[in-house]
Write a protein that holds these residues in place. Structure first.
Motif, short mmCIF file in Angstrom:
data_model
loop_
_atom_site.label_atom_id
_atom_site.label_comp_id
_atom_site.label_asym_id
_atom_site.label_seq_id
_atom_site.Cartn_x
_atom_site.Cartn_y
_atom_site.Cartn_z
N ASP A 122 1.11 -1.19 -0.08
CA ASP A 122 0.12 0.07 0.01
C ASP A 122 0.92 1.24 0.04
O ASP A 122 0.46 1.97 -0.83
CB ASP A 122 -0.81 0.09 1.21
N LEU A 123 1.78 1.27 0.66
CA LEU A 123 2.78 2.39 0.94
C LEU A 123 3.69 2.74 -0.50
O LEU A 123 3.61 3.84 -1.02
CB LEU A 123 4.03 2.23 1.94
N PHE A 124 3.71 1.59 -1.19
CA PHE A 124 4.54 1.67 -2.62
C PHE A 124 3.69 2.46 -3.53
O PHE A 124 4.12 3.05 -4.45
CB PHE A 124 5.05 0.25 -3.10
N ARG A 125 2.23 2.11 -3.52
CA ARG A 125 1.38 2.82 -4.25
C ARG A 125 1.15 4.35 -4.30
O ARG A 125 0.73 5.08 -5.10
CB ARG A 125 0.02 2.18 -4.15
N ASN A 126 1.89 4.95 -3.00
CA ASN A 126 1.99 6.19 -2.99
C ASN A 126 3.20 7.04 -3.68
O ASN A 126 3.46 8.17 -3.37
CB ASN A 126 1.91 6.70 -1.51
N LEU A 127 3.80 6.34 -4.20
CA LEU A 127 4.90 6.84 -5.01
C LEU A 127 4.99 7.07 -6.44
O LEU A 127 4.43 6.02 -6.96
CB LEU A 127 6.35 6.02 -4.52
N LYS A 128 5.11 8.02 -7.13
CA LYS A 128 5.22 8.10 -8.40
C LYS A 128 6.57 8.81 -8.82
O LYS A 128 7.01 9.83 -8.40
CB LYS A 128 3.96 9.53 -8.88
N VAL A 129 7.16 8.12 -9.78
CA VAL A 129 8.44 8.34 -10.42
C VAL A 129 8.23 8.58 -11.78
O VAL A 129 7.87 8.17 -12.63
CB VAL A 129 9.64 7.22 -10.18
#
Length: 151
Positions: A122-129
């Motif tokens: 879930d935390l990884f879904r909060n990252l945009k690169v």
């Protein structure tokens, strides 16, 4: 004496305040950038950090193609995957992965520093690169921060 002042505050989904943060990766070292971004995603820089809750911020990283790796990591660092078939192990060096998709280099580094469970997913879904300087999150008005100011 007021005993309520001694109670430990535990954040939950309703009480968490999430913000949008913009990070410029230009000139940053991959591992140092990834560890600080993972701490921001986790919420460890907030005073109401709770280990089992997604209390971190949403992070937008731009200029992924201008990231640095120290030493000989461009040639010696390998990313290994397996197709699932016998003899199906494939590997890419950091430079090959960077030429294919520079944003995946940062995504893999950050994902490896997050918990290996449902909360980490879930935390990884909060990252945009993003590889370039343009990103699609202007509507969220992300606050630009300097990672060198964080511990």
């Amino acid at each position: 004496m007021d005993t309520l002042s001694y109670k430990t505050v535990s954040a939950n989904k309703a009480t968490v305040t999430k913000e949008w943060v913009h990070v410029d990766a230009e000139g940053q070292t991959l591992g140092r950038l990834a560890s600080k971004v993972a701490k921001i995603l986790r919420g460890k820089y907030k005073p109401d950090f709770t280990p089992h809750v997604d209390c971190g911020d949403n992070v937008v990283i731009t200029n992924a193609e201008k990231i640095n790796l120290t030493g000989k990591k461009w040639d010696s660092k390998e990313y290994i995957r397996h197709t699932g078939h016998p003899g199906g192990q494939k590997s890419l060096t950091a430079s090959e992965l960077f030429n294919k998709a520079p944003e995946r280099l940062i995504e893999k580094a950050v994902k490896g520093m997050l918990p290996k469970n449902k909360l980490g997913a879930d935390l990884f879904r909060n990252l945009k690169v993003y590889a370039g300087s343009e990103h699609g999150q202007e509507a969220q008005k992300p606050k630009t921060i300097n990672l060198n100011d964080l511990k």
